[in-house]
Each structure stands twice: as structure tokens, then as C-alpha cells.
Design a protein around this motif. Structure first.
Motif, PDB file in Angstrom:
ATOM      1  N   GLY A 276       0.821  -1.205   0.000  1.00 27.21           N
ATOM      2  CA  GLY A 276       0.000   0.000   0.000  1.00 27.21           C
ATOM      3  C   GLY A 276       0.852   1.251   0.000  1.00 27.21           C
ATOM      4  O   GLY A 276       2.075   1.195   0.145  1.00 27.21           O
ATOM      5  N   GLY A 277       0.197   2.384  -0.178  1.00 26.45           N
ATOM      6  CA  GLY A 277       0.923   3.645  -0.174  1.00 26.45           C
ATOM      7  C   GLY A 277       0.101   4.766  -0.742  1.00 26.45           C
ATOM      8  O   GLY A 277      -1.118   4.641  -0.902  1.00 26.45           O
TER       9      GLY A 277
ATOM     10  N   VAL B 242      -0.539   7.353  -3.900  1.00 29.05           N
ATOM     11  CA  VAL B 242      -0.343   7.437  -5.345  1.00 29.05           C
ATOM     12  C   VAL B 242      -1.292   8.486  -5.915  1.00 29.05           C
ATOM     13  O   VAL B 242      -2.369   8.734  -5.341  1.00 29.05           O
ATOM     14  CB  VAL B 242      -0.580   6.050  -6.007  1.00 29.05           C
ATOM     15  CG1 VAL B 242      -2.016   5.603  -5.834  1.00 29.05           C
ATOM     16  CG2 VAL B 242      -0.167   6.044  -7.460  1.00 29.05           C
ATOM     17  N   GLN B 243      -0.903   9.097  -7.003  1.00 20.45           N
ATOM     18  CA  GLN B 243      -1.773  10.079  -7.653  1.00 20.45           C
ATOM     19  C   GLN B 243      -2.839   9.367  -8.481  1.00 20.45           C
ATOM     20  O   GLN B 243      -2.641   8.228  -8.942  1.00 20.45           O
ATOM     21  CB  GLN B 243      -0.949  10.996  -8.546  1.00 20.45           C
ATOM     22  CG  GLN B 243      -0.097  11.989  -7.784  1.00 20.45           C
ATOM     23  CD  GLN B 243       0.533  13.027  -8.694  1.00 20.45           C
ATOM     24  OE1 GLN B 243       0.791  12.762  -9.866  1.00 20.45           O
ATOM     25  NE2 GLN B 243       0.791  14.208  -8.156  1.00 20.45           N
ATOM     26  N   ALA B 244      -3.929  10.049  -8.681  1.00 22.20           N
ATOM     27  CA  ALA B 244      -4.995   9.509  -9.525  1.00 22.20           C
ATOM     28  C   ALA B 244      -4.443   9.152 -10.905  1.00 22.20           C
ATOM     29  O   ALA B 244      -3.635   9.896 -11.474  1.00 22.20           O
ATOM     30  CB  ALA B 244      -6.124  10.520  -9.649  1.00 22.20           C
ATOM     31  N   GLY B 245      -4.869   8.001 -11.396  1.00 18.43           N
ATOM     32  CA  GLY B 245      -4.361   7.507 -12.670  1.00 18.43           C
ATOM     33  C   GLY B 245      -3.158   6.589 -12.531  1.00 18.43           C
ATOM     34  O   GLY B 245      -2.767   5.926 -13.499  1.00 18.43           O
ATOM     35  N   GLY B 246      -2.591   6.544 -11.340  1.00 21.51           N
ATOM     36  CA  GLY B 246      -1.411   5.728 -11.099  1.00 21.51           C
ATOM     37  C   GLY B 246      -1.758   4.282 -10.777  1.00 21.51           C
ATOM     38  O   GLY B 246      -2.920   3.873 -10.844  1.00 21.51           O
ATOM     39  N   SER B 247      -0.715   3.522 -10.426  1.00 21.37           N
ATOM     40  CA  SER B 247      -0.863   2.089 -10.169  1.00 21.37           C
ATOM     41  C   SER B 247      -0.171   1.693  -8.873  1.00 21.37           C
ATOM     42  O   SER B 247       0.803   2.335  -8.450  1.00 21.37           O
ATOM     43  CB  SER B 247      -0.253   1.276 -11.318  1.00 21.37           C
ATOM     44  OG  SER B 247      -0.891   1.539 -12.535  1.00 21.37           O
ATOM     45  N   LEU B 248      -0.678   0.640  -8.280  1.00 18.08           N
ATOM     46  CA  LEU B 248      -0.047  -0.001  -7.125  1.00 18.08           C
ATOM     47  C   LEU B 248      -0.278  -1.499  -7.240  1.00 18.08           C
ATOM     48  O   LEU B 248      -1.290  -1.926  -7.819  1.00 18.08           O
ATOM     49  CB  LEU B 248      -0.648   0.484  -5.803  1.00 18.08           C
ATOM     50  CG  LEU B 248      -0.215   1.816  -5.223  1.00 18.08           C
ATOM     51  CD1 LEU B 248      -1.044   2.125  -3.981  1.00 18.08           C
ATOM     52  CD2 LEU B 248       1.266   1.838  -4.902  1.00 18.08           C
ATOM     53  N   ARG B 249       0.622  -2.275  -6.669  1.00 17.21           N
ATOM     54  CA  ARG B 249       0.410  -3.711  -6.572  1.00 17.21           C
ATOM     55  C   ARG B 249       0.470  -4.136  -5.112  1.00 17.21           C
ATOM     56  O   ARG B 249       1.494  -3.941  -4.452  1.00 17.21           O
ATOM     57  CB  ARG B 249       1.437  -4.512  -7.381  1.00 17.21           C
ATOM     58  CG  ARG B 249       1.074  -5.994  -7.447  1.00 17.21           C
ATOM     59  CD  ARG B 249       2.017  -6.815  -8.285  1.00 17.21           C
ATOM     60  NE  ARG B 249       3.245  -7.148  -7.592  1.00 17.21           N
ATOM     61  CZ  ARG B 249       4.016  -8.190  -7.910  1.00 17.21           C
ATOM     62  NH1 ARG B 249       3.675  -8.985  -8.920  1.00 17.21           N
ATOM     63  NH2 ARG B 249       5.124  -8.419  -7.241  1.00 17.21           N
TER      64      ARG B 249
ATOM     65  N   GLY C  60      -4.465  -5.582   6.998  1.00 14.08           N
ATOM     66  CA  GLY C  60      -4.824  -4.469   6.126  1.00 14.08           C
ATOM     67  C   GLY C  60      -3.631  -3.608   5.748  1.00 14.08           C
ATOM     68  O   GLY C  60      -2.644  -3.525   6.474  1.00 14.08           O
ATOM     69  N   THR C  61      -3.745  -2.976   4.596  1.00 12.86           N
ATOM     70  CA  THR C  61      -2.725  -2.038   4.129  1.00 12.86           C
ATOM     71  C   THR C  61      -3.437  -0.825   3.528  1.00 12.86           C
ATOM     72  O   THR C  61      -4.424  -0.961   2.804  1.00 12.86           O
ATOM     73  CB  THR C  61      -1.780  -2.709   3.113  1.00 12.86           C
ATOM     74  OG1 THR C  61      -0.714  -1.807   2.770  1.00 12.86           O
ATOM     75  CG2 THR C  61      -2.490  -3.134   1.839  1.00 12.86           C
ATOM     76  N   GLN C  62      -2.927   0.350   3.861  1.00 11.70           N
ATOM     77  CA  GLN C  62      -3.596   1.590   3.452  1.00 11.70           C
ATOM     78  C   GLN C  62      -3.218   1.959   2.018  1.00 11.70           C
ATOM     79  O   GLN C  62      -2.038   1.977   1.656  1.00 11.70           O
ATOM     80  CB  GLN C  62      -3.206   2.733   4.389  1.00 11.70           C
ATOM     81  CG  GLN C  62      -3.760   4.095   4.004  1.00 11.70           C
ATOM     82  CD  GLN C  62      -5.259   4.199   4.210  1.00 11.70           C
ATOM     83  OE1 GLN C  62      -5.772   3.801   5.257  1.00 11.70           O
ATOM     84  NE2 GLN C  62      -5.974   4.731   3.216  1.00 11.70           N
ATOM     85  N   VAL C  63      -4.236   2.273   1.242  1.00 14.74           N
ATOM     86  CA  VAL C  63      -4.046   2.814  -0.109  1.00 14.74           C
ATOM     87  C   VAL C  63      -4.704   4.181  -0.145  1.00 14.74           C
ATOM     88  O   VAL C  63      -5.889   4.312   0.182  1.00 14.74           O
ATOM     89  CB  VAL C  63      -4.661   1.898  -1.171  1.00 14.74           C
ATOM     90  CG1 VAL C  63      -4.639   2.575  -2.543  1.00 14.74           C
ATOM     91  CG2 VAL C  63      -3.909   0.571  -1.221  1.00 14.74           C
ATOM     92  N   THR C  64      -3.932   5.191  -0.513  1.00 14.37           N
ATOM     93  CA  THR C  64      -4.450   6.548  -0.613  1.00 14.37           C
ATOM     94  C   THR C  64      -4.188   7.072  -2.014  1.00 14.37           C
ATOM     95  O   THR C  64      -3.044   7.067  -2.470  1.00 14.37           O
ATOM     96  CB  THR C  64      -3.795   7.470   0.425  1.00 14.37           C
ATOM     97  OG1 THR C  64      -4.005   6.938   1.733  1.00 14.37           O
ATOM     98  CG2 THR C  64      -4.395   8.874   0.355  1.00 14.37           C
ATOM     99  N   VAL C  65      -5.257   7.509  -2.669  1.00 16.77           N
ATOM    100  CA  VAL C  65      -5.148   8.029  -4.028  1.00 16.77           C
ATOM    101  C   VAL C  65      -5.486   9.506  -3.985  1.00 16.77           C
ATOM    102  O   VAL C  65      -6.599   9.889  -3.614  1.00 16.77           O
ATOM    103  CB  VAL C  65      -6.091   7.291  -4.987  1.00 16.77           C
ATOM    104  CG1 VAL C  65      -5.881   7.793  -6.419  1.00 16.77           C
ATOM    105  CG2 VAL C  65      -5.872   5.788  -4.913  1.00 16.77           C
ATOM    106  N   SER C  66      -4.530  10.336  -4.353  1.00 14.84           N
ATOM    107  CA  SER C  66      -4.741  11.784  -4.330  1.00 14.84           C
ATOM    108  C   SER C  66      -5.231  12.272  -5.690  1.00 14.84           C
ATOM    109  O   SER C  66      -4.876  11.719  -6.732  1.00 14.84           O
ATOM    110  CB  SER C  66      -3.448  12.496  -3.957  1.00 14.84           C
ATOM    111  OG  SER C  66      -2.457  12.251  -4.940  1.00 14.84           O
ATOM    112  N   SER C  67      -6.023  13.321  -5.648  1.00 13.17           N
ATOM    113  CA  SER C  67      -6.590  13.859  -6.901  1.00 13.17           C
ATOM    114  C   SER C  67      -5.694  14.915  -7.509  1.00 13.17           C
ATOM    115  O   SER C  67      -4.748  15.370  -6.903  1.00 13.17           O
ATOM    116  CB  SER C  67      -7.972  14.431  -6.624  1.00 13.17           C
ATOM    117  OG  SER C  67      -7.887  15.424  -5.632  1.00 13.17           O
TER     118      SER C  67
ATOM    119  N   ALA D 189      -8.716   3.525   0.605  1.00 18.13           N
ATOM    120  CA  ALA D 189      -9.284   2.631   1.614  1.00 18.13           C
ATOM    121  C   ALA D 189      -8.168   1.815   2.247  1.00 18.13           C
ATOM    122  O   ALA D 189      -7.031   1.812   1.751  1.00 18.13           O
ATOM    123  CB  ALA D 189     -10.310   1.684   0.989  1.00 18.13           C
ATOM    124  N   VAL D 190      -8.519   1.115   3.310  1.00 18.53           N
ATOM    125  CA  VAL D 190      -7.651   0.059   3.823  1.00 18.53           C
ATOM    126  C   VAL D 190      -8.042  -1.214   3.086  1.00 18.53           C
ATOM    127  O   VAL D 190      -9.224  -1.571   3.042  1.00 18.53           O
ATOM    128  CB  VAL D 190      -7.804  -0.126   5.341  1.00 18.53           C
ATOM    129  CG1 VAL D 190      -6.939  -1.283   5.821  1.00 18.53           C
ATOM    130  CG2 VAL D 190      -7.444   1.159   6.075  1.00 18.53           C
TER     131      VAL D 190
END
Length: 122
Positions: free
Chosen positions: A9-10, A12-19, A115-122, A92-93
Motif C-alpha cells: 500500500g501507499g 499514489v496520484q490519480a491515474g497511477g498504479s499499485l500492486r 490491512g494495508t492503506q491505499v491513498t489516491v490523491s486527486s 481505503a484500507v
């Protein structure tokens, strides 16, 4: 003892990716289904995706279909959630979980990660 440990988790900006990764131990996971759920602040936990080792079947919620991909590495007992085209509403978590059958029903998942936090910024 069954353990599920999420990572990846982490922010990331909108439109980005995470695994996300979920390392599993303590059970013969090839006999079970694995799922990803998420819980946003102030909301109930919701189903995201499910994967079953036998046949590598997958199932997605409508909100992530076409953007997220769930997969597994049997040799590593690890399940992944590749998340592309992320949106702020994906914040979300994220939890991984194990169930006795291939299902999206939260109540049927008997083991959960922390759980791991994912935050997507606009």
C-alpha cells in the motif's frame, strides 16, 4: 496458525498504479479461495476481488472491473492485486482474506490480514 500479511500500500496520484501482495501461511491455500476487500473511512467493508487457485478463476466487483487484476503465485503462497487507473474513491484500507469456497460474501471468509492503506490523491 493461518497468517495473511498484506504489503504494497501507499500514496499514489490519480491515474497511477499499485500492486498489493498478500503472503499466506499455515494452510494449504491451493484448496481455498482468496479475496481482497476494502474499507473506506466511514463506510462498510466491501468486496473487491476473489481468486481461486484451482483453475485460476477470478471475480471482481463492478467498481474495479477492468482496472484491477487479482492473481496468485502458488509456489510463493502469495496473492496479488494489481491496481491500475486508480481513482480517489479507491482510497481505503485493503484486506486480503481466505475462504473455503469461491465467493464474494464477506461472512464466508474466515481468515483476514491486518490491512494495508491505499491513498489516491486527486
Amino acid at each position: 496458525q493461518v497468517q495473511l500479511v498484506e504489503s504494497g500500500g501507499g500514496l499514489v496520484q490519480a491515474g497511477g498504479s499499485l500492486r498489493l501482495s498478500c503472503a499466506a501461511s499455515g494452510r494449504t491455500f491451493s484448496r481455498y479461495a482468496m479475496g481482497w476487500f476494502r474499507q473506506a473511512p466511514g463506510k462498510e467493508r466491501e468486496f473487491v476481488a476473489a481468486f481461486i487457485w484451482a483453475g485460476s478463476s477470478t471475480y471482481y466487483s463492478d467498481s474495479v472491473k477492468g482496472r484491477f487484476t487479482i492473481s496468485g503465485d502458488n509456489a510463493k503462497n502469495t496473492v496479488y492485486l494489481q491496481m491500475n487507473s486508480l481513482k480517489p474513491e479507491d482510497t481505503a484500507v485493503y484486506y486480503c482474506a481466505s475462504a473455503g469456497r469461491f465467493t464474494s460474501a464477506e461472512r464466508e471468509y474466515d481468515y483476514w490480514g491486518q490491512g494495508t492503506q491505499v491513498t489516491v490523491s486527486s
